[in-house]
Design an enzyme around this catalytic site. Sequence first.
Site, short mmCIF file in Angstrom:
data_model
loop_
_atom_site.label_atom_id
_atom_site.label_comp_id
_atom_site.label_asym_id
_atom_site.label_seq_id
_atom_site.Cartn_x
_atom_site.Cartn_y
_atom_site.Cartn_z
N ILE A 133 76.88 80.37 52.50
CA ILE A 133 76.27 80.66 51.83
C ILE A 133 74.98 81.85 51.93
CG2 ILE A 133 74.16 79.57 50.48
CD1 ILE A 133 75.27 80.64 47.53
N ASP B 228 73.69 70.31 55.92
CA ASP B 228 74.11 70.31 57.45
C ASP B 228 75.88 69.64 58.06
OD1 ASP B 228 74.73 70.70 60.37
OD2 ASP B 228 72.32 71.52 60.06
N SER C 197 90.89 81.33 60.19
CA SER C 197 90.74 82.66 60.83
C SER C 197 92.17 82.93 61.43
CB SER C 197 89.68 82.23 62.30
OG SER C 197 89.57 83.64 63.22
N GLU D 86 91.80 84.69 64.12
CA GLU D 86 91.65 83.92 66.44
C GLU D 86 92.73 82.89 66.30
OE1 GLU D 86 89.15 85.26 68.65
OE2 GLU D 86 90.16 86.84 67.39
N TYR E 14 85.57 78.79 69.85
CA TYR E 14 86.02 79.28 68.83
C TYR E 14 87.69 79.13 67.67
CZ TYR E 14 86.08 81.82 64.22
OH TYR E 14 86.15 82.42 62.75
N GLU F 83 90.68 87.71 76.24
CA GLU F 83 90.70 88.00 75.74
C GLU F 83 91.29 88.01 74.36
OE1 GLU F 83 88.81 90.16 72.77
OE2 GLU F 83 88.20 91.45 73.55
P1 NAP Z 1 78.74 83.84 59.60
O1 NAP Z 1 77.99 85.30 58.80
O2 NAP Z 1 78.45 83.96 60.84
O3 NAP Z 1 78.21 83.25 58.58
C1 NAP Z 1 78.40 81.77 58.91
C2 NAP Z 1 77.62 80.85 57.45
O4 NAP Z 1 78.00 79.02 58.57
C3 NAP Z 1 75.87 80.93 57.45
O5 NAP Z 1 75.28 81.13 56.01
C4 NAP Z 1 75.16 80.02 58.40
O6 NAP Z 1 74.09 79.36 58.12
C5 NAP Z 1 76.42 78.72 58.01
N1 NAP Z 1 76.16 77.50 59.09
C6 NAP Z 1 76.44 76.94 60.42
N2 NAP Z 1 76.20 76.23 61.03
C7 NAP Z 1 76.31 75.81 60.21
C8 NAP Z 1 75.86 74.06 60.08
N3 NAP Z 1 75.65 73.44 60.78
N4 NAP Z 1 75.35 73.89 58.64
C9 NAP Z 1 75.39 73.78 57.79
N5 NAP Z 1 75.52 76.42 57.60
C10 NAP Z 1 75.91 76.44 58.99
O7 NAP Z 1 80.31 83.82 58.87
P2 NAP Z 1 81.16 85.05 57.83
O8 NAP Z 1 81.18 86.18 58.68
O9 NAP Z 1 80.16 84.40 56.70
O10 NAP Z 1 82.21 84.06 57.90
C11 NAP Z 1 82.33 82.93 57.07
C12 NAP Z 1 83.33 81.39 57.49
O11 NAP Z 1 84.96 82.53 57.77
C13 NAP Z 1 83.24 81.70 58.87
O12 NAP Z 1 83.85 80.63 58.65
C14 NAP Z 1 83.78 82.28 59.31
O13 NAP Z 1 84.62 81.75 60.72
C15 NAP Z 1 85.40 82.20 59.02
N6 NAP Z 1 85.97 83.94 58.97
C16 NAP Z 1 84.92 84.83 59.04
C17 NAP Z 1 86.27 85.97 59.20
C18 NAP Z 1 85.27 87.42 59.28
O14 NAP Z 1 86.27 88.02 59.36
N7 NAP Z 1 84.11 87.28 59.20
C19 NAP Z 1 87.55 85.61 59.59
C20 NAP Z 1 87.34 84.96 59.76
C21 NAP Z 1 87.53 83.52 59.42
P3 NAP Z 1 72.66 80.12 58.94
O15 NAP Z 1 72.53 81.15 58.25
O16 NAP Z 1 71.99 79.23 58.56
O17 NAP Z 1 72.92 80.58 60.35
O1 F7E Z 2 84.66 91.39 68.30
C1 F7E Z 2 85.47 93.93 71.21
C2 F7E Z 2 85.64 92.38 71.61
O2 F7E Z 2 82.85 90.04 67.77
C3 F7E Z 2 86.16 92.21 67.76
C4 F7E Z 2 84.75 86.56 63.90
O3 F7E Z 2 84.54 87.21 62.36
O4 F7E Z 2 86.81 87.50 63.72
C5 F7E Z 2 85.64 87.88 64.00
O5 F7E Z 2 85.48 87.93 65.41
C6 F7E Z 2 86.25 92.55 69.66
C7 F7E Z 2 86.85 91.77 70.20
O6 F7E Z 2 84.76 89.88 66.02
C8 F7E Z 2 81.90 94.15 71.85
O7 F7E Z 2 85.87 92.16 72.66
C9 F7E Z 2 84.05 95.20 72.76
O8 F7E Z 2 88.04 91.52 70.81
O9 F7E Z 2 83.72 91.99 65.88
P1 F7E Z 2 84.04 90.76 67.34
P2 F7E Z 2 85.68 88.76 66.80
O10 F7E Z 2 86.02 88.61 67.86
O11 F7E Z 2 88.04 89.51 66.28
C10 F7E Z 2 87.58 87.05 63.56
C11 F7E Z 2 88.25 87.08 62.19
C12 F7E Z 2 86.17 85.52 63.58
O12 F7E Z 2 87.17 84.47 62.59
C13 F7E Z 2 85.36 85.54 63.73
O13 F7E Z 2 84.23 84.25 62.89
O14 F7E Z 2 85.36 94.05 69.75
N1 F7E Z 2 83.89 93.99 72.09
N2 F7E Z 2 82.69 96.06 72.54
C14 F7E Z 2 83.21 94.06 71.15
N3 F7E Z 2 82.40 93.12 70.72
C15 F7E Z 2 80.93 92.53 69.93
N4 F7E Z 2 81.08 91.83 69.29
N5 F7E Z 2 80.39 93.08 70.71
C16 F7E Z 2 80.68 94.18 71.28
O15 F7E Z 2 79.63 94.84 72.03
#
Ligand code: NAP
Ligand code: F7E
Length: 331
Positions: A10, A57, A124, A126, A148, A280
């Site tokens: 959350i 946790d 995801s 990913e 991941y 990548e």
């Molecule tokens: P985020 O901002 O990184 O938030 C992750 C959350 O998980 C934080 O509240 C973190 O708590 C909590 N957490 C991590 N390890 C934990 C543990 N051991 N026990 C309890 N809580 C823990 O991620 P988000 O962008 O909101 O994404 C939410 C979910 O969607 C994640 O599962 C992510 O992998 C997935 N997802 C995200 C995207 C995206 O583009 N955003 C896309 C696809 C899937 P702390 O605040 O304490 O660190």
């Molecule tokens: O990278 C390129 C990097 O870290 C996007 C997470 O929410 O979405 C997220 O994963 C792209 C990549 O997101 C930098 O190489 C270039 O190709 O913003 P990102 P991600 O890896 O796509 C998926 C759906 C999830 O599930 C994950 O939790 O951007 N890139 N230059 C960079 N990326 C970062 N972080 N920093 C750079 O400087």
Amino acid sequence: MARRALITGITGQDGAYLAQFLLDKGYEVHGMVRRASTENFERIANLRDRLVLHQADLLDQLSIITLISEVRPQELYNLAAQSFVPTSWLQPLLTSEFTALGVTRVLEAIRLVDPTIRFFQASSSEMFGEAREEPQNERTPFWPRSPYGVAKAYGHWITVNYRESYGIFACSGIMFNHESPLRGKEFVTRKITDAVARIKLGRQDKLKLGNLDARRDWGYAGDFVRAMWLMLQQDKPDDYVVATGRQHTVREFCELAFSYVGLDWQEHVEIDPALFRPAEVNRLRGDATKARTVLGWEPTVTFEQLVRMMVDADLERVQAELAQEVSSGGS
Ligand code: NAP
Ligand code: F7E
């Protein structure tokens, strides 16, 4: 009686948006938070009085069982994970513990305490990794390219398995990248918009980035949490791709964000080879036809609106920080 929801993660980006969404729908919202020496509740500060937070946790099975027994939610959204892809190469075992096995711990707790709880798993794009086809849909095979992505593939399949083995109402949302002003600053979109604001306001000059050619399907987090909820309101549990269907490069994101404030990105962006990944994910684009037709879900924020929203929010925040510095310097 108000419906009761429990959100793991959350304190993260999606957790904050989902908590707001469910409160607006009249839910009683409970959140799982892990213990830290300093509280980390900035994203939910404005909701704090309306939420019930509990310590537990993902690593600790008993804490999750106790939590679910106490809260007895009708809906459980599992958003907690180690979510930053580069960290997953540095900490592959911890990533697997949180992001993969953590899902089984939550599902086991549901199975033991109350198998009627409806479960959402944050899967995801990913998982598609070096995708075999474009756009990717629910039937596209997985080829994850990071620890991941591998952990998320496990989380997806264990969700499907508990649905098939125990009849649990378990849904996997295969979500493509979604962003917002609450996005963590290490992700590329927020890293760029934060830098744009700081450069515009004279606090920074250069921005180091890695692979500018990577292509992503970027949507707005506020739209994605609505899809999560819709999945749990259906008659049958299922899996859905959530995506905008539009794809842009990191370079295009830069161009748009810098030009929005009248800057030329090429004068500020430097390439740092250390930011390239061991493997990548070059291009992702989702096909959300199923979510559109079955859930009636549509994204409401375009790529251009998203970039502007994030830049505007960072400009406002950096300006407020500067004003604060001036006022504390003058007092
Ligand atoms: P985020 O901002 O990184 O938030 C992750 C959350 O998980 C934080 O509240 C973190 O708590 C909590 N957490 C991590 N390890 C934990 C543990 N051991 N026990 C309890 N809580 C823990 O991620 P988000 O962008 O909101 O994404 C939410 C979910 O969607 C994640 O599962 C992510 O992998 C997935 N997802 C995200 C995207 C995206 O583009 N955003 C896309 C696809 C899937 P702390 O605040 O304490 O660190
Ligand atoms: O990278 C390129 C990097 O870290 C996007 C997470 O929410 O979405 C997220 O994963 C792209 C990549 O997101 C930098 O190489 C270039 O190709 O913003 P990102 P991600 O890896 O796509 C998926 C759906 C999830 O599930 C994950 O939790 O951007 N890139 N230059 C960079 N990326 C970062 N972080 N920093 C750079 O400087």
